[in-house]
Design a protein around this motif. Structure first.
Motif, short mmCIF file in Angstrom:
data_model
loop_
_atom_site.label_atom_id
_atom_site.label_comp_id
_atom_site.label_asym_id
_atom_site.label_seq_id
_atom_site.Cartn_x
_atom_site.Cartn_y
_atom_site.Cartn_z
N ALA A 106 48.63 46.76 45.11
CA ALA A 106 47.60 46.74 44.25
C ALA A 106 47.59 48.24 43.55
O ALA A 106 46.51 48.48 42.64
CB ALA A 106 46.39 46.30 44.87
N THR A 137 44.04 50.02 42.85
CA THR A 137 43.07 49.68 41.84
C THR A 137 41.91 48.97 42.42
O THR A 137 40.88 48.51 41.78
CB THR A 137 43.76 48.69 40.82
OG1 THR A 137 44.21 47.69 41.44
CG2 THR A 137 44.81 49.65 40.13
N LEU A 138 41.78 48.52 43.63
CA LEU A 138 40.90 47.65 44.34
C LEU A 138 39.85 48.52 45.44
O LEU A 138 38.87 48.13 45.57
CB LEU A 138 41.23 46.60 44.90
CG LEU A 138 42.06 45.52 44.21
CD1 LEU A 138 42.60 44.34 45.20
CD2 LEU A 138 41.15 44.69 43.17
N ILE A 173 39.46 39.49 40.04
CA ILE A 173 39.46 40.27 41.43
C ILE A 173 39.04 41.76 41.00
O ILE A 173 38.33 42.32 41.86
CB ILE A 173 40.83 40.08 42.19
CG1 ILE A 173 40.95 38.57 42.69
CG2 ILE A 173 40.80 41.07 43.20
CD1 ILE A 173 42.29 38.39 43.29
N LYS A 174 39.60 42.48 40.22
CA LYS A 174 39.56 43.69 39.80
C LYS A 174 37.95 43.92 39.50
O LYS A 174 37.38 44.81 40.06
CB LYS A 174 40.64 44.10 38.78
CG LYS A 174 40.10 45.51 38.05
CD LYS A 174 40.28 46.59 38.86
CE LYS A 174 40.17 48.02 38.25
NZ LYS A 174 40.53 48.99 39.09
N PHE A 200 35.62 44.14 42.68
CA PHE A 200 35.93 45.24 43.42
C PHE A 200 35.74 46.55 42.84
O PHE A 200 35.43 47.45 43.47
CB PHE A 200 37.24 45.31 44.31
CG PHE A 200 37.49 44.23 45.30
CD1 PHE A 200 36.95 44.58 46.65
CD2 PHE A 200 37.83 42.88 45.01
CE1 PHE A 200 36.88 43.84 47.69
CE2 PHE A 200 37.78 42.00 46.17
CZ PHE A 200 37.39 42.45 47.32
N GLY A 223 51.59 42.66 40.38
CA GLY A 223 50.24 42.43 40.34
C GLY A 223 49.64 41.92 41.77
O GLY A 223 50.36 42.45 42.85
N TYR A 224 48.46 41.59 42.08
CA TYR A 224 47.83 41.39 43.20
C TYR A 224 48.55 40.28 43.80
O TYR A 224 49.06 39.47 42.99
CB TYR A 224 46.44 41.15 43.03
CG TYR A 224 45.37 42.13 42.35
CD1 TYR A 224 45.65 43.62 42.78
CD2 TYR A 224 44.62 41.85 41.51
CE1 TYR A 224 45.14 44.67 42.07
CE2 TYR A 224 43.66 42.98 40.91
CZ TYR A 224 44.17 44.17 41.35
OH TYR A 224 43.41 45.33 40.80
N ASP A 225 48.86 40.36 45.00
CA ASP A 225 49.59 39.44 45.90
C ASP A 225 48.65 38.19 46.23
O ASP A 225 48.05 38.17 47.21
CB ASP A 225 49.94 40.05 47.26
CG ASP A 225 51.33 39.22 47.97
OD1 ASP A 225 51.16 37.97 47.66
OD2 ASP A 225 51.80 39.78 48.80
N LYS A 227 33.70 38.52 48.19
CA LYS A 227 34.00 39.00 46.58
C LYS A 227 35.39 38.29 46.28
O LYS A 227 35.71 37.97 45.13
CB LYS A 227 34.22 40.45 46.43
CG LYS A 227 32.91 41.24 46.57
CD LYS A 227 32.93 42.57 46.20
CE LYS A 227 31.86 43.46 46.37
NZ LYS A 227 32.04 44.79 46.43
N LEU A 228 36.34 38.57 47.15
CA LEU A 228 37.68 37.81 46.95
C LEU A 228 37.70 36.28 46.55
O LEU A 228 37.92 35.89 45.81
CB LEU A 228 38.72 37.94 48.15
CG LEU A 228 40.00 37.44 47.88
CD1 LEU A 228 40.87 38.29 46.86
CD2 LEU A 228 41.03 37.44 49.19
N ALA A 280 35.78 35.83 43.36
CA ALA A 280 36.68 36.16 42.03
C ALA A 280 37.56 35.04 41.73
O ALA A 280 37.89 34.72 40.63
CB ALA A 280 37.61 37.64 42.41
N ILE A 281 38.02 34.24 42.76
CA ILE A 281 38.78 33.02 42.47
C ILE A 281 37.97 31.61 42.46
O ILE A 281 38.63 31.03 41.48
CB ILE A 281 39.86 33.12 43.68
CG1 ILE A 281 40.71 34.41 43.68
CG2 ILE A 281 40.91 31.86 43.45
CD1 ILE A 281 41.74 34.56 44.78
#
Ligand SMILES: Cc1cc2nc3c(=O)[nH]c(=O)nc-3n(C[C@H](O)[C@H](O)[C@H](O)COP(=O)(O)OP(=O)(O)OC[C@H]3O[C@@H](n4cnc5c(N)ncnc54)[C@H](O)[C@@H]3O)c2cc1C
Lengths: 420, 483
Positions: free
Chosen positions: A172, A175-176, A401-402, A405, B188-190, B440-441, B444-445
């Motif tokens: 990441a 960035t989180l 997501i960004k 966080f 990007g994020y996994d 939060k995760l 977010a989704i």
């Protein structure tokens, strides 16, 4: 180390350097930066700061190098917890005392910190056998912009309690949040090793050897493909045009049998020579360093990493040569993790030709269902070229997501995919 | 529900009448998983395509109904228990293996494919899919991914997460998304990592790209018999501590052995306190030495006998003892309550002894079947659910064991998941800020929580009812009001 120049990224310098003594202080500083909306670049050993786009803003550096302790090493459980600022070399030394290791063999281990390597999603040759770092990273602690230290995952080898927040931070690019500690499952060193070096005249034959070696009854630890330029960096007098280095681990008996199997593959694929090398620690270190060597031997080269489905190795290399040829560039210098395929290629030329090279390469690699990351570009070109390839529709989720966080966008702003 | 309800009608129009279940008799079957949790969905649908799932979600949103994805229902944590009612999506008809790609070492499967069917389909090519939950003949790959399931051979090969390269998911707005793929280092994020183990709360998984591996050339299976469980557990930590990682080390205790023998008569010693089932695999060259080394280890640590499977039949018999263990417990008591804590492997002797003390204190029988090599305990507390208060009591005992696991540095679930079952124990592991970060995760989704609400993260004991009443407001966009 308070010289601001050390922390230059794409010509930008920070105003402040923070060097927190511990994780709590780091979290406090981060919260303070967040309150002031000051853009922070987390900094481990600085060995991977060439990755990503030019920061949109850059006010402060937050160094993790004081978080350099072993937090807990349960050697009989094969797990270790370390501070994020610990260097790979130090981790290797600690584990080595018990015949164990962490299979992350990336460049510059004496400087590269584990936190930085995880954040960058860097992987080395051993990923073939042991998987990417997120597979054996069991948990972590990370500081968030609101000043908390969050625990994710666990310290035991199996855990499904909760979302795998720790894994989402691997790759990441900080960035989180900023990792302050990570726990790993570690591995026993194999009792014996075998390193085979195959030399070829033609690329096609070298590529043909890769899946055959990968399919041997002894699963390889690593299979690397080198062109003549990179091969001579690691084995100066070797003769040939293309080289395959294969590494195996296991019992002495297994290694002895494997040697014959590899020799057979070499025969089948028309290798000009096959050697079993001895005392190969330095060799594998040099091979693991190659992504950096490619950059460093030619400071104005454009360096890309092509990630492709394994089967397309030969095609992808052909595409890279063609793309260079079309721009009248000299053939790229090549080093590849050949089985789980990522290809490092370095090309030199004027900006316009390099820019055209990247867009042509990307278009063709997409057709192979791969992608191309520009790891380093000459400074004059950097602003015109996106370091990252297209991330498709998933970008929306990533941005979401960004925002959760890092709502003020203070962590490494603008450097990651899609402007994150 | 009744057949005239508009939701049922819309779903029938979309899927055809035979793919929409709404009658109480039909729904009852879908009220359970493998745990002691129970709740009935309002409607069950059996889609065949990703597109249909996207449409189902849109219908659910219109009617403010929760969506609960269901694989084979073998889960052990109440993760499919629809406590807020709603529409259950069952994957029984999405059970095709779409592609086997040997060159790239992947297989693309639909979520309803049964775990064992993947390896069976790969066997002619001499390949296999490594994660092997003991329930592999029944559980689905979709369920495995959603639970990040483990299995005996995960000791060497790693859990489900290590074998999933890509996912097609349907998000809560009905959007279809591909994540990951055959090339390494997705940028990007996994997100693949985020979806694995998310228990159906982040999205519906509609295709799975799994990593496949060549079958090892040789396999050796040993059964080491011990007079005390302590010797057996010391052997496990000894082997791991010495840096030897077999493909599997499973432990079966005396109580379970006797149940298995009564049911299947495999030939296990009835007077043993524990057996270890150890398997090594790899190249032929060197395997006999490895087998000998492990056998010697066992003897050194006190095994009274080490049997070695001489052929595939004997190997299958030994594994049968392990894979039928839970079923056989039915011989001992009408019900069992299974726990899933994990401890550092060196703490196995300690934890098993403390567990024994707990059993004595509460005067219950605990039958143990462990993924011992990974320190993953499966104590099965035997009880009779017809006795008033019995379930509450075994839950209390289970909780005590989990607390011990956490106290020695372990966790509350190694592979079965949180679901409803472990919600109350999450605070043992995580502080509020940690859980907030996890939320939060999720938010977010999947912010509306229409997907499998009330699972994974503790949201209060009334979550089910609250969810039922508030889903429609949440979906209208005001997510703050919701729970
Ligand atoms: C006898 C027995 C032995 C077992 N042994 C093991 C073992 O060794 N290791 C182990 O890990 N587990 C084991 N289990 C537990 C269970 O089999 C696993 O958790 C399994 O992965 C559940 O799969 P399932 O298809 O039955 O999923 P279900 O129980 O139907 O569902 C499990 C979860 O997956 C979600 N889900 C299912 N499909 C999808 C989808 N397509 N998209 C999104 N979410 C979805 C559900 O909502 C739920 O949260 C065992 C169970 C039994 C009864």
């Amino acid at each position: 180390m308070t010289d601001l120049n050390t922390f230059t990224i794409a010509g930008l310098k920070p105003q402040t350097i923070y060097e927190p003594r511990d994780a709590n202080e780091l979290a406090q500083i981060l919260a303070q930066c967040n309150a002031e909306k000051c853009a922070v670049i987390p900094w481990g050993g600085g060995t991977l700061q060439h990755l990503g786009n030019t920061p949109a803003r850059y006010d402060a550096v937050l160094q993790t190098r004081n978080l350099n302790q072993v937090v807990e090493y349960a050697f009989d459980d094969l797990t270790i917890t370390v501070g994020a600022g610990m260097t790979l070399a130090n981790i290797e030394r600690v584990l080595g005392e018990n015949g164990q290791f962490l299979p992350i063999d990336v460049p510059h281990p004496t400087r590269a910190t584990i936190g930085g390597v995880l954040a960058a999603g860097a992987n080395g040759t051993l990923r073939l056998r042991y998987g990417p770092a997120r597979d054996y990273m069991l948990g972590n602690k990370f500081a968030t912009v609101d000043g908390h230290i969050i625990k994710a995952g666990s310290k035991v080898v199996k855990n499904v309690a909760g979302y795998e927040l720790h894994k989402v931070q691997v790759g990441a690019l900080g960035t989180l949040g900023i990792m302050v500690e990570a726990t790993f499952k570690v591995f026993p060193k194999p009792p014996a090793e075998l390193s085979m070096w195959l030399a070829f005249d033609a690329l096609q034959n070298a590529c043909a050897a890769v899946p055959k070696i990968w399919s041997l009854t002894t699963p390889p630890l690593a299979i690397e493909l080198l062109d003549a330029s990179t091969a001579r960096q690691v084995l100066p007098n070797t003769i040939g045009n293309w080289f395959v280095a294969a590494r195996f681990g296991g019992s002495k008996a297994t290694m002895a049998a494997t040697r014959d199997l590899v020799a057979h593959v070499a025969d089948e694929t028309g290798a000009r020579s096959t050697d079993a090398l001895a005392d190969t620690n330095a060799l594998w270190r040099a091979i693991a360093d190659l992504p950096a060597t490619l950059r460093e031997t030619s400071p104005d080269a454009l360096c890309v990493r092509m990630s492709i489905p394994p089967q397309t190795l030969a095609n992808a290399l052909r595409v890279a040569f063609d793309a260079a040829h079309a721009q009248k560039l000299a053939p790229p210098r090549i080093f590849a993790h050949a089985a789980l395929a990522s290809i490092y290629a370095a090309v030199n030329g004027d900006d316009a030709a390099l820019e055209a090279f990247v867009s042509k390469l990307r278009a063709q690699v997409h057709e192979l269902h791969g992608h191309v990351v520009v790891e380093r570009a000459p400074s004059t070109l950097r602003k015109n070229i996106n370091a990252w390839d297209d991330t498709g529709a998933a970008l929306k989720l990533m941005q979401s997501i960004k925002r959760k966080f890092d709502p003020n966008n203070i962590l490494n702003p603008g450097r990651f995919v899609g402007g994150i | 529900m009744n057949p005239l309800s508009p939701a049922v009608q819309e779903l029938q129009k979309l899927l055809g009448a035979r793919s929409v279940l709404w009658q109480p008799d039909d729904l009852r079957v879908y009220s359970y998983d493998g745990s002691n949790n129970m709740a009935t969905p309002d409607i069950v649908v059996l889609p065949e395509t990703t597109q249909q799932i996207s449409e189902i979600i849109k219908i659910a949103r219109r009617y403010g109904m929760a969506i609960v994805p269901r694989g084979s229902g073998t889960g052990l944590c109440g993760a499919i228990t629809p406590i807020a009612g709603g529409i259950m999506i069952a994957f029984a008809r999405m059970n095709k293996i779409l592609e086997i790609d040997l060159e790239n070492r992947t297989a693309l499967v639909e979520p309803g494919v049964i775990n064992l069917d993947v390896s069976t389909a790969l066997a002619p090519y001499k390949y296999f899919y490594a994660p092997d939950p003991s329930s592999q003949a029944a559980c689905s790959i979709g369920g495995n991914v959603a639970n990040n399931s483990g299995g005996p051979h995960c000791l060497l090969y790693g859990v489900t997460a290590n074998h999933v390269l890509g996912l097609e998911v349907v998000l809560e707005a009905g959007e279809i998304l591909w994540l990951g793929g055959k090339a390494p280092d997705e940028q990007g994020y996994d997100l693949v990592a985020a979806f694995i183990g998310s228990e159906g709360t982040l999205g519906i998984i509609t295709k799975i790209l799994v990593r496949i591996m060549p079958l090892p050339e040789a396999t050796r299976t040993l059964l080491a018999i011990f007079n005390t469980i302590e010797q057996a557990s010391r052997t496990v930590s000894g082997v791991i501590g010495a840096g030897v990682i077999p493909a599997a080390i499973e432990m079966i205790d005396g109580t379970t052995i006797r149940a298995v023998e009564a049911a299947y008569n495999i030939g296990l010693p009835l007077d043993a306190d524990a057996v270890l089932l150890i398997e090594v695999d790899g190249p032929k060259a060197g395997i006999d030495e490895l087998q000998q080394m492990l056998a010697d280890f066992c003897v050194e640590y006190g095994a009274r006998q080490v049997r070695i499977a001489k052929n595939e039949q004997e190997r299958a018999d030994l594994w049968k003892a392990r894979k039928t263990a839970l079923g056989a417990l039915g011989r001992l008591a009408p019900n069992y309550y299974i726990q899933d804590g994990v401890v550092p492997r060196s703490k196995l002797p300690y934890i098993l002894q403390r567990q024994d003390e707990i059993a004595k204190k509460y005067n219950v029988t605990i039958a143990n079947v462990l993924h011992a090599g990974d320190g993953n305990l499966h104590p099965n507390i035997l009880f009779d659910a017809r006795e008033p208060g019995a379930l509450e009591r075994v839950k209390e005992i289970g909780g005590e064991i989990l607390k011990l696991c956490v106290a020695v540095g372990g966790t509350i679930s190694g592979e079965h998941g949180v679901g409803l079952e472990k919600l109350d124990y999450m605070p043992l592991l995580f502080e509020k800020k940690d859980l907030d970060a996890q939320a939060k995760l999720r938010d977010a989704i999947a912010p509306t929580r229409i997907l499998n609400p009330c699972k994974m993260l503790p949201q209060g004991s009334k979550c089910g009812e609250v969810a039922r009443s508030k889903l429609s407001t949440a979906i209208a966009g005001n997510t703050d009001v919701w729970i």
